[in-house]
Every structure is written in C-alpha cells, then in structure tokens.
Design a protein around this motif. Structure first.
Motif, PDB file in Angstrom:
ATOM      1  N   GLN A 157      -8.125   3.034   3.288  1.00 21.54           N
ATOM      2  CA  GLN A 157      -7.546   1.869   2.636  1.00 21.54           C
ATOM      3  C   GLN A 157      -6.065   1.828   2.970  1.00 21.54           C
ATOM      4  OE1 GLN A 157      -7.563   1.905  -1.655  1.00 21.54           O
ATOM      5  NE2 GLN A 157      -6.824  -0.192  -1.832  1.00 21.54           N
ATOM      6  N   GLU A 158      -5.626   0.730   3.561  1.00 23.45           N
ATOM      7  CA  GLU A 158      -4.202   0.533   3.852  1.00 23.45           C
ATOM      8  C   GLU A 158      -3.618  -0.446   2.837  1.00 23.45           C
ATOM      9  OE1 GLU A 158      -2.337   0.137   7.492  1.00 23.45           O
ATOM     10  OE2 GLU A 158      -3.912   1.108   8.697  1.00 23.45           O
ATOM     11  N   ILE A 159      -2.517  -0.049   2.240  1.00 22.61           N
ATOM     12  CA  ILE A 159      -1.800  -0.927   1.305  1.00 22.61           C
ATOM     13  C   ILE A 159      -0.546  -1.430   2.013  1.00 22.61           C
ATOM     14  CG2 ILE A 159      -0.632  -1.083  -0.922  1.00 22.61           C
ATOM     15  CD1 ILE A 159      -2.491   1.120  -1.944  1.00 22.61           C
ATOM     16  N   VAL A 160      -0.435  -2.745   2.142  1.00 18.87           N
ATOM     17  CA  VAL A 160       0.692  -3.335   2.874  1.00 18.87           C
ATOM     18  C   VAL A 160       1.398  -4.375   2.000  1.00 18.87           C
ATOM     19  CG1 VAL A 160      -0.315  -2.935   5.148  1.00 18.87           C
ATOM     20  CG2 VAL A 160      -0.824  -5.055   3.946  1.00 18.87           C
ATOM     21  N   ASN A 161       2.650  -4.629   2.371  1.00 24.93           N
ATOM     22  CA  ASN A 161       3.424  -5.608   1.597  1.00 24.93           C
ATOM     23  C   ASN A 161       3.071  -7.024   2.037  1.00 24.93           C
ATOM     24  OD1 ASN A 161       4.565  -5.510   4.117  1.00 24.93           O
ATOM     25  ND2 ASN A 161       6.684  -5.573   3.387  1.00 24.93           N
ATOM     26  N   ASP A 162       3.678  -7.973   1.364  1.00 23.84           N
ATOM     27  CA  ASP A 162       3.394  -9.386   1.655  1.00 23.84           C
ATOM     28  C   ASP A 162       4.144  -9.818   2.917  1.00 23.84           C
ATOM     29  OD1 ASP A 162       1.671  -9.870  -0.522  1.00 23.84           O
ATOM     30  OD2 ASP A 162       3.391 -10.009  -1.864  1.00 23.84           O
ATOM     31  N   ASP A 163       3.663  -9.333   4.020  1.00 23.14           N
ATOM     32  CA  ASP A 163       4.254  -9.663   5.314  1.00 23.14           C
ATOM     33  C   ASP A 163       3.119 -10.008   6.273  1.00 23.14           C
ATOM     34  OD1 ASP A 163       6.863  -9.205   7.209  1.00 23.14           O
ATOM     35  OD2 ASP A 163       5.029  -8.582   8.227  1.00 23.14           O
ATOM     36  N   LEU A 164       3.195 -11.209   6.842  1.00 30.64           N
ATOM     37  CA  LEU A 164       2.108 -11.714   7.678  1.00 30.64           C
ATOM     38  C   LEU A 164       1.775 -10.751   8.817  1.00 30.64           C
ATOM     39  CD1 LEU A 164       0.389 -14.334   7.717  1.00 30.64           C
ATOM     40  CD2 LEU A 164       1.984 -15.229   9.406  1.00 30.64           C
TER      41      LEU A 164
ATOM     42  N   GLU B  79      -9.547  -1.292  15.758  1.00 32.12           N
ATOM     43  CA  GLU B  79      -9.400  -0.282  16.816  1.00 32.12           C
ATOM     44  C   GLU B  79     -10.111   1.024  16.449  1.00 32.12           C
ATOM     45  OE1 GLU B  79      -5.199   0.009  17.259  1.00 32.12           O
ATOM     46  OE2 GLU B  79      -4.998  -2.006  18.147  1.00 32.12           O
ATOM     47  N   LYS B  80     -10.228   1.312  15.160  1.00 31.43           N
ATOM     48  CA  LYS B  80     -10.921   2.528  14.715  1.00 31.43           C
ATOM     49  C   LYS B  80     -12.442   2.373  14.730  1.00 31.43           C
ATOM     50  CE  LYS B  80      -7.297   4.283  11.621  1.00 31.43           C
ATOM     51  NZ  LYS B  80      -6.932   4.587  10.198  1.00 31.43           N
ATOM     52  N   GLY B  81     -12.918   1.153  15.070  1.00 24.74           N
ATOM     53  CA  GLY B  81     -14.362   0.934  15.149  1.00 24.74           C
ATOM     54  C   GLY B  81     -14.988   0.399  13.883  1.00 24.74           C
ATOM     55  N   ALA B  82     -14.209  -0.268  13.049  1.00 25.08           N
ATOM     56  CA  ALA B  82     -14.750  -0.834  11.802  1.00 25.08           C
ATOM     57  C   ALA B  82     -15.829  -1.868  12.102  1.00 25.08           C
ATOM     58  CB  ALA B  82     -13.645  -1.463  10.970  1.00 25.08           C
ATOM     59  N   ASP B  83     -16.908  -1.811  11.327  1.00 22.94           N
ATOM     60  CA  ASP B  83     -17.974  -2.815  11.405  1.00 22.94           C
ATOM     61  C   ASP B  83     -17.737  -3.946  10.406  1.00 22.94           C
ATOM     62  OD1 ASP B  83     -19.696  -1.309  13.261  1.00 22.94           O
ATOM     63  OD2 ASP B  83     -19.895   0.086  11.589  1.00 22.94           O
ATOM     64  N   MET B  84     -16.841  -3.701   9.457  1.00 25.31           N
ATOM     65  CA  MET B  84     -16.511  -4.710   8.450  1.00 25.31           C
ATOM     66  C   MET B  84     -15.144  -4.372   7.877  1.00 25.31           C
ATOM     67  SD  MET B  84     -18.557  -5.894   4.981  1.00 25.31           S
ATOM     68  CE  MET B  84     -18.743  -4.247   4.322  1.00 25.31           C
ATOM     69  N   ILE B  85     -14.358  -5.406   7.586  1.00 27.03           N
ATOM     70  CA  ILE B  85     -13.045  -5.198   6.975  1.00 27.03           C
ATOM     71  C   ILE B  85     -12.966  -6.052   5.716  1.00 27.03           C
ATOM     72  CG2 ILE B  85     -10.554  -5.444   7.263  1.00 27.03           C
ATOM     73  CD1 ILE B  85     -11.100  -5.082  10.331  1.00 27.03           C
ATOM     74  N   VAL B  86     -12.568  -5.414   4.629  1.00 25.63           N
ATOM     75  CA  VAL B  86     -12.445  -6.089   3.337  1.00 25.63           C
ATOM     76  C   VAL B  86     -10.971  -6.181   2.988  1.00 25.63           C
ATOM     77  CG1 VAL B  86     -13.058  -6.034   0.895  1.00 25.63           C
ATOM     78  CG2 VAL B  86     -14.666  -5.162   2.597  1.00 25.63           C
ATOM     79  N   CYS B  87     -10.496  -7.410   2.785  1.00 23.94           N
ATOM     80  CA  CYS B  87      -9.093  -7.636   2.422  1.00 23.94           C
ATOM     81  C   CYS B  87      -9.005  -8.061   0.957  1.00 23.94           C
ATOM     82  CB  CYS B  87      -8.476  -8.720   3.298  1.00 23.94           C
ATOM     83  SG  CYS B  87      -8.488  -8.325   5.070  1.00 23.94           S
TER      84      CYS B  87
ATOM     85  N   VAL C  50      -8.112  -3.370   3.380  1.00 20.78           N
ATOM     86  CA  VAL C  50      -6.697  -3.734   3.465  1.00 20.78           C
ATOM     87  C   VAL C  50      -6.294  -4.387   2.149  1.00 20.78           C
ATOM     88  CG1 VAL C  50      -4.954  -5.124   4.645  1.00 20.78           C
ATOM     89  CG2 VAL C  50      -6.796  -4.048   5.968  1.00 20.78           C
ATOM     90  N   THR C  51      -5.375  -3.758   1.461  1.00 25.08           N
ATOM     91  CA  THR C  51      -4.899  -4.282   0.179  1.00 25.08           C
ATOM     92  C   THR C  51      -3.463  -4.760   0.340  1.00 25.08           C
ATOM     93  OG1 THR C  51      -6.354  -2.829  -1.105  1.00 25.08           O
ATOM     94  CG2 THR C  51      -4.401  -3.695  -2.234  1.00 25.08           C
ATOM     95  N   THR C  52      -3.216  -6.006  -0.043  1.00 27.69           N
ATOM     96  CA  THR C  52      -1.879  -6.573   0.124  1.00 27.69           C
ATOM     97  C   THR C  52      -1.227  -6.810  -1.234  1.00 27.69           C
ATOM     98  OG1 THR C  52      -2.550  -8.907   0.051  1.00 27.69           O
ATOM     99  CG2 THR C  52      -2.786  -7.775   2.156  1.00 27.69           C
ATOM    100  N   GLY C  53       0.092  -6.911  -1.195  1.00 30.87           N
ATOM    101  CA  GLY C  53       0.837  -7.238  -2.426  1.00 30.87           C
ATOM    102  C   GLY C  53       2.060  -6.352  -2.579  1.00 30.87           C
ATOM    103  N   ASN C  54       3.234  -6.967  -2.694  1.00 28.81           N
ATOM    104  CA  ASN C  54       4.468  -6.198  -2.881  1.00 28.81           C
ATOM    105  C   ASN C  54       4.401  -5.327  -4.127  1.00 28.81           C
ATOM    106  OD1 ASN C  54       5.652  -7.243  -0.600  1.00 28.81           O
ATOM    107  ND2 ASN C  54       6.749  -8.885  -1.683  1.00 28.81           N
ATOM    108  N   GLU C  55       3.772  -5.857  -5.185  1.00 32.15           N
ATOM    109  CA  GLU C  55       3.743  -5.136  -6.460  1.00 32.15           C
ATOM    110  C   GLU C  55       3.002  -3.806  -6.357  1.00 32.15           C
ATOM    111  OE1 GLU C  55       0.170  -7.940  -6.520  1.00 32.15           O
ATOM    112  OE2 GLU C  55       2.157  -7.812  -5.615  1.00 32.15           O
ATOM    113  N   VAL C  56       1.990  -3.763  -5.475  1.00 31.87           N
ATOM    114  CA  VAL C  56       1.256  -2.513  -5.256  1.00 31.87           C
ATOM    115  C   VAL C  56       1.973  -1.654  -4.215  1.00 31.87           C
ATOM    116  CG1 VAL C  56      -0.946  -1.510  -4.553  1.00 31.87           C
ATOM    117  CG2 VAL C  56      -0.921  -3.644  -5.850  1.00 31.87           C
TER     118      VAL C  56
END
Length: 341
Positions: A208-215, A227-235, A175-181
């Motif tokens: 990889q999901e790119i999302v804006n700066d929204d909680l 929900e997809k069965g991830a064993d690890m999530i990297v933010c 999960v990649t966050t940041g309005n600029e991206v």
C-alpha cells in the motif's frame, strides 16, 4: 395409467404413493409414486392389501420424471458444477469450486415458461463456495411429453444455463491518497478495510502506497504497481468532485481507459472503473467503502476476481437492486442488495 395384478408388476412404475398404516405405530409412505417395482416389493405390497396397483403405461411419446430430470439437469450443468442423485424428478446442482455463478437469465426464463418443469436458482453474478447448492430442478408431473423436453433441449443446446467461473489468483496494489493521511494528520482507515475484503479471495497484496494530493505522485504510485506485475490496483481517497480530488485524473493520465466514473449504486455512486491496456482493472473507491458494511465494491469485486471485464452497461444494470438499506444487522448476501443485476 393402467391397473395390473401386483404379482405381474415387477419392472413397472407406480403412478401414486402407497401408504402403510400400522395402528398406534405409524402412518407413512411405503412406496412413492415413480418407484420402479422390484421382486422383493411384491410381498410387501400384497401385505398392504394391494392385490392390484396402478402403473405408468410406457409410451414412446412420454418420458418418466427421472428420465426428464436428467435432461433438465444437462441443460443447466455447465463448468465446475455437479449434480445430486435423481429422485422423484428432482436433481440439485452443486458447486465444485469457489467462484462466480453465471446464469443465462433469459434462457432460464424460457425453460421455466415451458410449463411442467422448473429450475429455481441463486442470483446471477454472486460468489459461491465449493459445495453450495446453486439450483434445484424438478419435473412436475410423473410423466412428461418427450416433445416438451425437446423444446427445452433446443433452448439449452449451445451453452449450459449455469456456469461457475473459478476465481483467479491476483496480485493487488493499493494506492491511498490524501494530504491528511500522507502528513500523518489522521490515521489511514481505508487500507485495513480493503485488505479485509480482498482476504476473502486468493490475493497477494503487493503493498500500500500512501501519497499526497499531487497528480504526478498519484500516477507514479499506480505505475510502480503496474511495473511490479499487479493484476489489479485499488485507489482510495480523492474520489469526489472537489477541485483538489485528483485521483480520477491521475488514473486517466496512466493511459487507462475510463469505463465509468459513477455508478447507480448506493453506497458507491462515485465509483470509478478503468482498465489499463485492456486487462488490468484500476478502480477508484469512494469514501463510503471505508465506513459502510456493503457497497458497490462488494458487487464488483467477485466479477473482477473471476476475470469478467465489466462494461458501462454492466454498471448501469446495477441500479435495479442497487440500493443498500444499511440494516442494523447486515445479512448480505442474504438480502436484496445487488439482486437486480
């Protein structure tokens, strides 16, 4: 030590090296100390002028170096480890699989403090490859007191000193966050770095999901990977203490338990570690992971891939050796970074 006639020495153990000298040709060791004399050795020894030799006088209270070496090896050998042949009181420990090397350092020090025996290892909590040499053991004298080896056995009785925990296959979401991206103002540089580091292990990248700066959006992206069965999530992104850096709060809002927000490692001080339902690590990576060759991510990832659950104490212990010197030519892991763990 006892001197006997060479012709009567078959089956006995040499107490010293026997040197062979051939003028202008060679000078070498024909027989090493500890060698068990065979029938065919007798003519050679006589030709070297050894009508009498010194042999080890066997005693019920003493062990030959090779016998003791087997004991020392068995104290060390744990899961997924094999050994070399014994030679002159020495046995090496070899990795049978790719995995995380785990060493009981306190008990290792106890054995090495007994004297007349030694175990030299790689560093604890580092990844190793199948076939890697993990440790070298040696009995120092030709013979050693049986009582001393009994003390070593007591130290290693309940659990071997060395184990390799095989790396697990894991499904990973990024999960990649940041309005600029998110709005295309700059190109994402974080994702390729994370994927490259994960490629050293057996992983399936779920995406990889790119999302804006929204909680809420950040939290929903994390939940979709769960929900997809991830064993690890990297933010990645939004990990500093600025008011608009929301990733830590979004991770907490998923219900994950925050183990630590911050770690005594440079680069990597703003690292976040949490666990969702006690077994799925959700980690927040600081920006340094994007541009520094080695960071806290390199120290933590092997343990996560071996299913070792990290505590706040584990992270605190990383301070000793946790300073990367950012050398022009990176030689990690053949350097001091992370070696105090």
């Amino acid at each position: 030590m006892k001197m006997i006639k060479t012709i009567e020495a078959v089956g006995h153990v040499l107490c010293h090296d026997i040197t062979r000298i051939i003028k202008d040709v060679t000078k070498d060791v024909a027989f090493k100390k500890g060698h068990i004399i065979r029938e065919e050795d007798v003519p050679i020894l006589l030709s070297l002028g050894k009508d009498n030799i010194y042999i080890w006088e066997k005693s019920e209270d003493m062990l030959h170096e090779n016998e003791a070496a087997d004991i020392l090896f068995n104290i060390c050998k744990g899961k997924n480890i094999s050994g070399s042949d014994v030679r002159e009181g020495k046995i090496d420990l070899i990795a049978d699989v790719d995995g995380l090397l785990r060493i009981d350092v306190d008990r290792l020090n106890m054995v090495n403090s007994l004297g007349e025996m030694m175990i030299a290892t790689r560093h604890n909590n580092f990844s190793v490859k199948k076939g890697d040499k993990l440790a070298g053991t040696r009995i120092i004298p030709l013979i050693i007191e049986k009582e001393k080896m009994t003390e070593a056995i007591k130290i290693g009785r309940n659990e071997p000193l060395l184990n390799i925990i095989k790396f697990k296959r894991k499904k990973v979401g990024i999960v990649t966050t940041g309005n600029e991206v998110y709005y295309g103002r700059i190109k994402d540089s974080f994702g390729p770095v994370i994927i490259e580091k994960l490629s050293e292990y057996d992983v399936e990248i779920l995406g990889q999901e790119i999302v804006n700066d929204d909680l809420q959006n950040i939290g929903q992206a994390i939940n979709r990977f769960i929900e997809k069965g991830a064993d690890m999530i990297v933010c990645t992104g939004g990990m500093s203490v600025d008011p608009d850096d929301l990733t830590p709060s979004a991770i907490k809002n998923t219900g994950a338990e925050i183990i630590s927000y911050g770690a005594p490692v440079l680069p990597g001080a703003m690292f976040l570690l949490s666990y969702y339902k006690d077994n799925i690590p959700i980690i927040g990576l600081p920006g340094c992971v994007m541009y520094s060759k080695r960071t806290i991510f390199d120290l933590v990832l092997p343990r996560i891939m071996a299913d070792i659950k990290l505590s706040s104490k584990d992270l605190a212990l990383m301070g000793h050796g946790g300073l990367c010197l950012s050398c022009d030519i990176c030689t990690y892991p053949n350097c001091g970074f992370g070696k105090g763990m």
